[in-house]
Design a protein around this motif. Sequence first.
Motif, PDB file in Angstrom:
ATOM      1  N   VAL A 139       0.874  -1.171   0.000  1.00 27.15           N
ATOM      2  CA  VAL A 139       0.000   0.000   0.000  1.00 27.15           C
ATOM      3  C   VAL A 139       0.911   1.220   0.000  1.00 27.15           C
ATOM      4  CG1 VAL A 139      -1.712   1.303   1.316  1.00 27.15           C
ATOM      5  CG2 VAL A 139      -1.863  -1.193   1.191  1.00 27.15           C
ATOM      6  N   THR A 140       0.673   2.125  -0.946  1.00 28.10           N
ATOM      7  CA  THR A 140       1.594   3.258  -1.130  1.00 28.10           C
ATOM      8  C   THR A 140       0.932   4.614  -0.978  1.00 28.10           C
ATOM      9  OG1 THR A 140       1.228   3.231  -3.522  1.00 28.10           O
ATOM     10  CG2 THR A 140       3.060   1.909  -2.683  1.00 28.10           C
ATOM     11  N   SER A 141      -0.303   4.642  -0.492  1.00 31.64           N
ATOM     12  CA  SER A 141      -0.945   5.947  -0.310  1.00 31.64           C
ATOM     13  C   SER A 141      -1.855   5.901   0.906  1.00 31.64           C
ATOM     14  CB  SER A 141      -1.749   6.325  -1.556  1.00 31.64           C
ATOM     15  OG  SER A 141      -2.794   5.399  -1.745  1.00 31.64           O
ATOM     16  N   GLY A 142      -2.157   7.071   1.410  1.00 34.15           N
ATOM     17  CA  GLY A 142      -2.980   7.198   2.604  1.00 34.15           C
ATOM     18  C   GLY A 142      -2.120   7.666   3.758  1.00 34.15           C
ATOM     19  N   ARG A 143      -2.677   7.614   4.930  1.00 29.28           N
ATOM     20  CA  ARG A 143      -1.961   7.975   6.167  1.00 29.28           C
ATOM     21  C   ARG A 143      -2.360   6.957   7.201  1.00 29.28           C
ATOM     22  NH1 ARG A 143       2.233  10.513   4.983  1.00 29.28           N
ATOM     23  NH2 ARG A 143       2.335  12.513   5.951  1.00 29.28           N
ATOM     24  N   TRP A 144      -1.430   6.085   7.578  1.00 29.54           N
ATOM     25  CA  TRP A 144      -1.726   4.948   8.423  1.00 29.54           C
ATOM     26  C   TRP A 144      -0.822   4.928   9.644  1.00 29.54           C
ATOM     27  CZ3 TRP A 144      -5.658   2.412   6.050  1.00 29.54           C
ATOM     28  CH2 TRP A 144      -5.776   2.568   4.662  1.00 29.54           C
ATOM     29  N   ASN A 145      -1.406   4.691  10.812  1.00 28.43           N
ATOM     30  CA  ASN A 145      -0.535   4.348  11.926  1.00 28.43           C
ATOM     31  C   ASN A 145      -0.376   2.826  11.895  1.00 28.43           C
ATOM     32  OD1 ASN A 145      -2.662   3.114  13.412  1.00 28.43           O
ATOM     33  ND2 ASN A 145      -3.115   5.016  14.478  1.00 28.43           N
ATOM     34  N   TRP A 146       0.480   2.295  12.749  1.00 25.60           N
ATOM     35  CA  TRP A 146       0.803   0.870  12.689  1.00 25.60           C
ATOM     36  C   TRP A 146      -0.433  -0.002  12.901  1.00 25.60           C
ATOM     37  CZ3 TRP A 146       1.056  -3.535  15.808  1.00 25.60           C
ATOM     38  CH2 TRP A 146       1.926  -4.538  15.380  1.00 25.60           C
ATOM     39  N   ALA A 147      -1.241   0.333  13.887  1.00 24.92           N
ATOM     40  CA  ALA A 147      -2.417  -0.488  14.207  1.00 24.92           C
ATOM     41  C   ALA A 147      -3.436  -0.491  13.073  1.00 24.92           C
ATOM     42  CB  ALA A 147      -3.063  -0.010  15.503  1.00 24.92           C
ATOM     43  N   THR A 148      -3.699   0.660  12.463  1.00 25.59           N
ATOM     44  CA  THR A 148      -4.668   0.684  11.366  1.00 25.59           C
ATOM     45  C   THR A 148      -4.107  -0.018  10.134  1.00 25.59           C
ATOM     46  OG1 THR A 148      -3.987   2.915  10.712  1.00 25.59           O
ATOM     47  CG2 THR A 148      -5.919   2.730  12.144  1.00 25.59           C
ATOM     48  N   ALA A 149      -2.804   0.075   9.906  1.00 24.99           N
ATOM     49  CA  ALA A 149      -2.188  -0.659   8.798  1.00 24.99           C
ATOM     50  C   ALA A 149      -2.366  -2.164   9.031  1.00 24.99           C
ATOM     51  CB  ALA A 149      -0.716  -0.302   8.676  1.00 24.99           C
ATOM     52  N   ARG A 150      -2.162  -2.595  10.259  1.00 28.99           N
ATOM     53  CA  ARG A 150      -2.313  -4.027  10.573  1.00 28.99           C
ATOM     54  C   ARG A 150      -3.766  -4.470  10.379  1.00 28.99           C
ATOM     55  NH1 ARG A 150      -0.638  -7.502  15.986  1.00 28.99           N
ATOM     56  NH2 ARG A 150      -0.558  -9.476  14.836  1.00 28.99           N
ATOM     57  N   GLU A 151      -4.718  -3.636  10.784  1.00 30.29           N
ATOM     58  CA  GLU A 151      -6.132  -3.951  10.575  1.00 30.29           C
ATOM     59  C   GLU A 151      -6.444  -4.117   9.092  1.00 30.29           C
ATOM     60  OE1 GLU A 151      -8.572  -0.949  12.421  1.00 30.29           O
ATOM     61  OE2 GLU A 151      -7.663  -1.306  14.384  1.00 30.29           O
ATOM     62  N   GLU A 152      -5.898  -3.235   8.266  1.00 29.17           N
ATOM     63  CA  GLU A 152      -6.125  -3.318   6.818  1.00 29.17           C
ATOM     64  C   GLU A 152      -5.557  -4.621   6.253  1.00 29.17           C
ATOM     65  OE1 GLU A 152      -8.007  -1.251   4.785  1.00 29.17           O
ATOM     66  OE2 GLU A 152      -8.590  -0.499   6.759  1.00 29.17           O
ATOM     67  N   CYS A 153      -4.387  -5.029   6.726  1.00 29.05           N
ATOM     68  CA  CYS A 153      -3.809  -6.309   6.284  1.00 29.05           C
ATOM     69  C   CYS A 153      -4.722  -7.463   6.673  1.00 29.05           C
ATOM     70  CB  CYS A 153      -2.427  -6.518   6.894  1.00 29.05           C
ATOM     71  SG  CYS A 153      -1.124  -5.464   6.230  1.00 29.05           S
ATOM     72  N   LYS A 154      -5.223  -7.439   7.890  1.00 24.83           N
ATOM     73  CA  LYS A 154      -6.090  -8.519   8.370  1.00 24.83           C
ATOM     74  C   LYS A 154      -7.367  -8.615   7.543  1.00 24.83           C
ATOM     75  CE  LYS A 154      -4.216  -8.923  12.967  1.00 24.83           C
ATOM     76  NZ  LYS A 154      -3.982 -10.342  13.132  1.00 24.83           N
ATOM     77  N   LYS A 155      -7.879  -7.484   7.059  1.00 19.83           N
ATOM     78  CA  LYS A 155      -9.054  -7.511   6.185  1.00 19.83           C
ATOM     79  C   LYS A 155      -8.773  -8.272   4.896  1.00 19.83           C
ATOM     80  CE  LYS A 155     -11.007  -3.096   7.705  1.00 19.83           C
ATOM     81  NZ  LYS A 155     -11.260  -1.694   7.277  1.00 19.83           N
TER      82      LYS A 155
END
Length: 153
Positions: free
Chosen positions: A37-53
């Motif tokens: 993922v190369t765009s947006g603004r993510w903290n570590w926890a929200t990035a991890r949530e997106e991966c889990k989805k």
Amino acid sequence: MKRFCALLVVLGVATPLVLARCPDSFHGLSGSCFHFVTSGRWNWATAREECKKLGADLAVLNSPEKLTYVSDFMNRHLGEGGSTFFWVGGHNLKGFWTWVNGDRMNVNSNVWVPETPSKTTEPSYALLSPPRTQGRRYMADINSRIPGFICEI
């Protein structure tokens, strides 16, 4: 077709063929499947949530070889997205750096940007630096909003 499949199983090549298949938007590298993922603004926890989805987790780049494979791919294929920081699955909780799969991170390795990580017990998270920051190496961050992350299956 049945004979061909049976031959593959007997020869022991059925498993690598299955492992080499990655879902759409994932890239097969070093025996794993990665999504960038190369765009947006993510903290570590929200990035991890997106991966889990996606049925994945943040990437565990727990060997220099795996880091090299992923870095080479990013340098060749991500264009401007390759010049940003990316969250990966390393985190420091109570002074111990581990990957999301439970493996310990080697904090004395040369794959970290010099002077990092600091010896803190504060929660912090690993990100992969862009090539302009002394090559692709790990850095520690307290949880900024970063434009990229890497998922792995």
